[in-house]
Enzyme design. Sequence first.
Site, PDB file in Angstrom:
ATOM      1  N   ASN A  10     -46.253  68.794   8.324  1.00 58.21           N
ATOM      2  CA  ASN A  10     -45.484  69.810   9.045  1.00 58.21           C
ATOM      3  C   ASN A  10     -44.070  69.266   9.238  1.00 58.21           C
ATOM      4  O   ASN A  10     -43.854  68.364  10.045  1.00 58.21           O
ATOM      5  CB  ASN A  10     -46.165  70.087  10.396  1.00 58.21           C
ATOM      6  CG  ASN A  10     -45.368  71.054  11.247  1.00 58.21           C
ATOM      7  OD1 ASN A  10     -44.379  71.635  10.800  1.00 58.21           O
ATOM      8  ND2 ASN A  10     -45.798  71.227  12.492  1.00 58.21           N
ATOM      9  N   TRP A  11     -43.137  69.805   8.481  1.00 57.91           N
ATOM     10  CA  TRP A  11     -41.770  69.271   8.509  1.00 57.91           C
ATOM     11  C   TRP A  11     -40.993  69.747   9.734  1.00 57.91           C
ATOM     12  O   TRP A  11     -39.874  69.281   9.972  1.00 57.91           O
ATOM     13  CB  TRP A  11     -41.026  69.667   7.230  1.00 57.91           C
ATOM     14  CG  TRP A  11     -41.627  69.080   5.985  1.00 57.91           C
ATOM     15  CD1 TRP A  11     -42.584  68.102   5.898  1.00 57.91           C
ATOM     16  CD2 TRP A  11     -41.304  69.424   4.628  1.00 57.91           C
ATOM     17  NE1 TRP A  11     -42.876  67.820   4.584  1.00 57.91           N
ATOM     18  CE2 TRP A  11     -42.100  68.619   3.780  1.00 57.91           C
ATOM     19  CE3 TRP A  11     -40.419  70.345   4.042  1.00 57.91           C
ATOM     20  CZ2 TRP A  11     -42.029  68.705   2.387  1.00 57.91           C
ATOM     21  CZ3 TRP A  11     -40.349  70.425   2.656  1.00 57.91           C
ATOM     22  CH2 TRP A  11     -41.151  69.613   1.837  1.00 57.91           C
ATOM     23  N   GLU A  97     -45.977  73.520  19.894  1.00 60.49           N
ATOM     24  CA  GLU A  97     -44.539  73.747  20.141  1.00 60.49           C
ATOM     25  C   GLU A  97     -44.234  75.240  20.218  1.00 60.49           C
ATOM     26  O   GLU A  97     -43.353  75.670  20.961  1.00 60.49           O
ATOM     27  CB  GLU A  97     -43.704  73.033  19.055  1.00 60.49           C
ATOM     28  CG  GLU A  97     -43.725  71.525  19.271  1.00 60.49           C
ATOM     29  CD  GLU A  97     -43.584  70.693  18.009  1.00 60.49           C
ATOM     30  OE1 GLU A  97     -43.160  71.216  16.964  1.00 60.49           O
ATOM     31  OE2 GLU A  97     -43.920  69.491  18.076  1.00 60.49           O
ATOM     32  N   GLU A 166     -54.789  69.099  17.935  1.00 61.97           N
ATOM     33  CA  GLU A 166     -53.573  68.329  18.177  1.00 61.97           C
ATOM     34  C   GLU A 166     -53.355  68.187  19.681  1.00 61.97           C
ATOM     35  O   GLU A 166     -52.765  69.080  20.310  1.00 61.97           O
ATOM     36  CB  GLU A 166     -52.353  69.036  17.576  1.00 61.97           C
ATOM     37  CG  GLU A 166     -52.427  69.232  16.077  1.00 61.97           C
ATOM     38  CD  GLU A 166     -51.029  69.390  15.471  1.00 61.97           C
ATOM     39  OE1 GLU A 166     -50.659  68.544  14.655  1.00 61.97           O
ATOM     40  OE2 GLU A 166     -50.308  70.330  15.831  1.00 61.97           O
ATOM     41  N   GLY A 232     -46.890  65.224  11.353  1.00 61.20           N
ATOM     42  CA  GLY A 232     -45.515  65.606  11.661  1.00 61.20           C
ATOM     43  C   GLY A 232     -44.539  64.562  11.150  1.00 61.20           C
ATOM     44  O   GLY A 232     -44.216  64.514   9.960  1.00 61.20           O
ATOM     45  N   GLY A 233     -44.071  63.711  12.044  1.00 57.60           N
ATOM     46  CA  GLY A 233     -43.020  62.741  11.727  1.00 57.60           C
ATOM     47  C   GLY A 233     -43.253  61.951  10.448  1.00 57.60           C
ATOM     48  O   GLY A 233     -42.331  61.802   9.624  1.00 57.60           O
TER      49      GLY A 233
HETATM   50  P1  13P Z   1     -46.352  64.044  14.914  1.00 58.02           P
HETATM   51  O1  13P Z   1     -47.179  63.554  13.735  1.00 58.02           O
HETATM   52  O2  13P Z   1     -44.885  63.823  14.723  1.00 58.02           O
HETATM   53  O3  13P Z   1     -46.890  63.512  16.195  1.00 58.02           O
HETATM   54  O4  13P Z   1     -46.512  65.621  14.963  1.00 58.02           O
HETATM   55  C1  13P Z   1     -47.789  66.170  14.906  1.00 58.02           C
HETATM   56  C2  13P Z   1     -47.675  67.629  14.740  1.00 58.02           C
HETATM   57  O5  13P Z   1     -47.227  68.328  15.612  1.00 58.02           O
HETATM   58  C3  13P Z   1     -48.096  68.200  13.455  1.00 58.02           C
HETATM   59  O6  13P Z   1     -48.145  69.573  13.515  1.00 58.02           O
END
Ligand code: 13P
Length: 252
Positions: A10-11, A97, A166, A232-233
């Site tokens: 997920n960018w 989010e 998540e 994510g990151g």
């Molecule tokens: P991170 O891997 O940056 O914690 O983000 C997770 C996320 O929200 C994937 O949708």
Amino acid sequence: MTRQRVVFGNWKLNGTRAEVDAWAACADEAAAAAADSVLVGVAPPAVWIERVAARVGAARVAAQNISEHARGAHTGELGAAMALEAGADWTLVGHSERRQLYGESDATVAAKVSAAFRAGLGVVLCVGETLEERERDATWAVVRRQIDLALPSPPPSLDRIAIAYEPVWAIGTGRTATPEQAQDVHSQIRGWLRARDMRAAAQVRVIYGGSVNADNATELFACEDVDGALVGGASLDPAQFAAICATAAAAR
Ligand code: 13P
């Protein structure tokens, strides 16, 4: 039964044109290398969906969010059929989010899931509790409510749904759920599915998200009910994302 694993990157709100070209190429290589054992996908910002879709063959492309509306006076929104036509074949729905920063309710999430299925998109349904909810032992109550209200019963084609657990406190914080914490919630989700439909329990992929990286992927993927990751990151670092995909391919 062995479920095909799923790893999506997920960018979020990241990526210049040059960056998305590089990330897409790398994700496509990782998808080709993992072959049938892992469904690898990326979720670019909406404006790049078509560009990324044109550059990948093995990897899937997901929208990060779609509207619950098909068309009309909804400035700034993205219709599910538009995302499909641009080259997405999946969409994330209900990311924390979206719920927290943009006020998406369970009812909105449910309407978006329906809109996605109607258009023919696969759905990665995101669920998870906040730290405050975990601390007052409300984790399962929250996750169950989020799934209960979002997933139609019986669900449409089971290979077009993944549930992403998540925990909000683990997103972007570097604080991953322990394998035990992840497995605990994943097995409860599996039980919830089993109570409705044995086939769904066997086939629906339940993936984990929240600070997944190349170092912690192995122990997370070793959990019986963790079928992959929403990253994510670390998905913005091609080498790490490829390593996570390779770990998923090697697991189980
Ligand atoms: P991170 O891997 O940056 O914690 O983000 C997770 C996320 O929200 C994937 O949708």
